[in-house]
Design an enzyme around this catalytic site. Sequence first.
Site, PDB file in Angstrom:
ATOM      1  N   LYS A 204      36.246  41.357  54.349  1.00 60.97           N
ATOM      2  CA  LYS A 204      35.946  42.804  54.737  1.00 60.97           C
ATOM      3  C   LYS A 204      34.499  42.888  55.121  1.00 60.97           C
ATOM      4  CE  LYS A 204      33.553  42.707  50.603  1.00 60.97           C
ATOM      5  NZ  LYS A 204      32.311  43.540  51.289  1.00 60.97           N
ATOM      6  N   ASP A 233      39.439  37.909  50.214  1.00 57.20           N
ATOM      7  CA  ASP A 233      38.541  38.142  49.664  1.00 57.20           C
ATOM      8  C   ASP A 233      37.843  37.352  48.912  1.00 57.20           C
ATOM      9  OD1 ASP A 233      36.795  39.229  47.949  1.00 57.20           O
ATOM     10  OD2 ASP A 233      38.368  40.351  46.954  1.00 57.20           O
ATOM     11  N   HIS A 234      36.915  36.986  49.014  1.00 56.85           N
ATOM     12  CA  HIS A 234      36.139  35.110  48.842  1.00 56.85           C
ATOM     13  C   HIS A 234      35.929  35.273  47.372  1.00 56.85           C
ATOM     14  CE1 HIS A 234      32.607  37.538  48.677  1.00 56.85           C
ATOM     15  NE2 HIS A 234      32.205  37.036  47.755  1.00 56.85           N
ATOM     16  N   LYS A 238      37.909  32.106  43.566  1.00 59.82           N
ATOM     17  CA  LYS A 238      36.963  31.592  42.414  1.00 59.82           C
ATOM     18  C   LYS A 238      37.806  31.347  41.343  1.00 59.82           C
ATOM     19  CE  LYS A 238      32.524  34.859  43.057  1.00 59.82           C
ATOM     20  NZ  LYS A 238      31.881  33.596  42.905  1.00 59.82           N
ATOM     21  N   GLU A 272      24.764  42.401  40.365  1.00 58.74           N
ATOM     22  CA  GLU A 272      24.162  41.646  40.388  1.00 58.74           C
ATOM     23  C   GLU A 272      22.681  42.310  39.987  1.00 58.74           C
ATOM     24  OE1 GLU A 272      25.596  40.658  44.978  1.00 58.74           O
ATOM     25  OE2 GLU A 272      26.522  42.753  44.222  1.00 58.74           O
ATOM     26  N   ASP A 291      31.677  48.711  49.470  1.00 61.38           N
ATOM     27  CA  ASP A 291      31.770  47.424  49.531  1.00 61.38           C
ATOM     28  C   ASP A 291      32.231  46.521  48.015  1.00 61.38           C
ATOM     29  OD1 ASP A 291      30.129  45.110  51.319  1.00 61.38           O
ATOM     30  OD2 ASP A 291      29.070  45.098  48.924  1.00 61.38           O
ATOM     31  N   HIS A 296      37.549  43.517  45.856  1.00 59.23           N
ATOM     32  CA  HIS A 296      36.927  42.599  44.501  1.00 59.23           C
ATOM     33  C   HIS A 296      37.566  43.424  43.487  1.00 59.23           C
ATOM     34  CE1 HIS A 296      35.051  40.368  47.851  1.00 59.23           C
ATOM     35  NE2 HIS A 296      33.344  41.478  47.382  1.00 59.23           N
ATOM     36  N   LYS A 396      23.353  46.435  41.813  1.00 55.96           N
ATOM     37  CA  LYS A 396      22.604  46.083  41.977  1.00 55.96           C
ATOM     38  C   LYS A 396      21.653  46.313  41.488  1.00 55.96           C
ATOM     39  CE  LYS A 396      23.868  44.896  47.098  1.00 55.96           C
ATOM     40  NZ  LYS A 396      24.286  43.180  47.011  1.00 55.96           N
TER      41      LYS A 396
END
Length: 547
Positions: A204, A233-234, A238, A272, A291, A296, A396
């Site tokens: 991405k 998409d990391h 998971k 985060e 983002d 996600h 964030k």
Amino acid sequence: MNTPHPRSSSESSIHHKDSVQEQHTFEDLLGGTEAKTLRDHNPLFHQANHGQTRPPTLFVIFGAQGDLTKRKLIPALYNLAASRHLPQEFAILGVDGIAMDTEDFRLKISQDIQELSNLPIDATIKKWLLDRLYYLSGDFRDPHTYESLQQAVSQLNAQHGTQGNYLYYLATASSFFGEIVQQLGEKGLVKQNEGSSRRVVIEKPFGHDLESAQSLNHTLRSVLAESQIYRIDHYLGKETVQNILVFRFANGIFEPVWNRNYIDHVQITVAETLGVEHRGTYYDNAGALRDMVPNHLLQILGFVAMEPPNTFDAEAVRNEKAKLLRAIEPMNPVDVLQSTVAGQYRAGIINGRHVPPYCSETNVSPKSLRETYTAMTLFIESWRWEGVPFYLRTGKRLNKRVTEVVIQFKSAPLMLFRKTPVDRLTPNVLVIRIQPDEGISLSFGAKIPGPQVQVGNVDMDFQYADYFGDAPSTGYETLLHDVMDGDATLFQRSDNVELGWQVVDPILKVWDSLGTHAIHHYDSGSWGPSEADALLAKDGRKWRNHD
């Protein structure tokens, strides 16, 4: 790979003192006792598949000198090697613009592996991986690079017996995606033959709005078949995200209540504590909404809310996710004003340390109106979810790093307890923790010991590490393993990408038109702007925050 610069491609060949090597198994290299000891002390050896490996593969990384390669891809490949999930017929070719030969690249990667590993590194496994690592320097926009690449992959394919199976990983800036794929196509490097595979993995962002995503998809599909494209998409790597499907569909006690009759609302949080760090240039153009939400958060939402697929075949799963995304109720400008919040962090305290405001970050405009936080309410127009709000938020510099899904069930009727001291019943809450403490918890009411009827809230808690061990993971191991095997279940299809942008685009347009009025500031170390709390409070609900 000690290859000259691509501008001298007529002389290009692989020169390396170890270019002719015997191929050994781990048992050959370690010896029987040592191999057993390694397996016994490496949790990855005890995962599913029990040593099954993927087909022979030549893994080509564009952007081999970048942070993603250093921090995620190489450590993930080392973990896969340690768990015997890489084939013996395997090689890695790094491609990047920095002039370097194979020996220096191997030395750099060797140091990176030692630096980033949280566990002791096994020297034999590291040597096995480094012996299969090569380097080609060249400009991604220069056709000569791809002429050299043609020669390199042909030579490495023969040397390592990878049987023509090439996996190209685009760990580059998104501006290079179309260029690289078109150049690969022009040189015939992605043309599949019978018995061999050519796949391209793309990180991405998949565009920055609907129009650009459609344009990128058009470019990719002009060269590649959809089955060759793996949009990664990391978050989907998971274990807890993947376990959502198993949790829902393998347990008879949950699926019957997974609907509007029993569920009051759903919260999905990706919080985060970090700021934008070294990504200021990218982030000030993208922002939290672009983002995080189209990929996600909506991907997690898809697993939570999709209908059961007929099978776990990749297309069956992705079809159901596409149906779910199509069912998200579109927002008009009034809906955007009433159902979304944009925030930007000010200075504050995180973990006892003072941190600067967003507009003081490196490579961020001092007058930036880019959001670092977003929250929204979504509704799904389906029989299962009619009237159930899905609250999404990400930001964030928040109070705690946490990614989780909260399923709050409807409260039981209070009338049974009307002649007791119980004046209210706490609703049952199911929490799926994706990071950092992977697990699942369920809260329910129980009688407090004593002569009176009083109800207390108790938790049943499951931690992945307690049951299955805490295997080293970057989040990329499963995804790389799957793409080598041609399993696209956890990767986004083109229609999924465009449907995600269809959800986000109306929000972006309203926020852009509002300018400064769209942004609500919040202190670093808080849980976001007060307007996000009001988003739920008007519905009589509140966010599940961690103190």
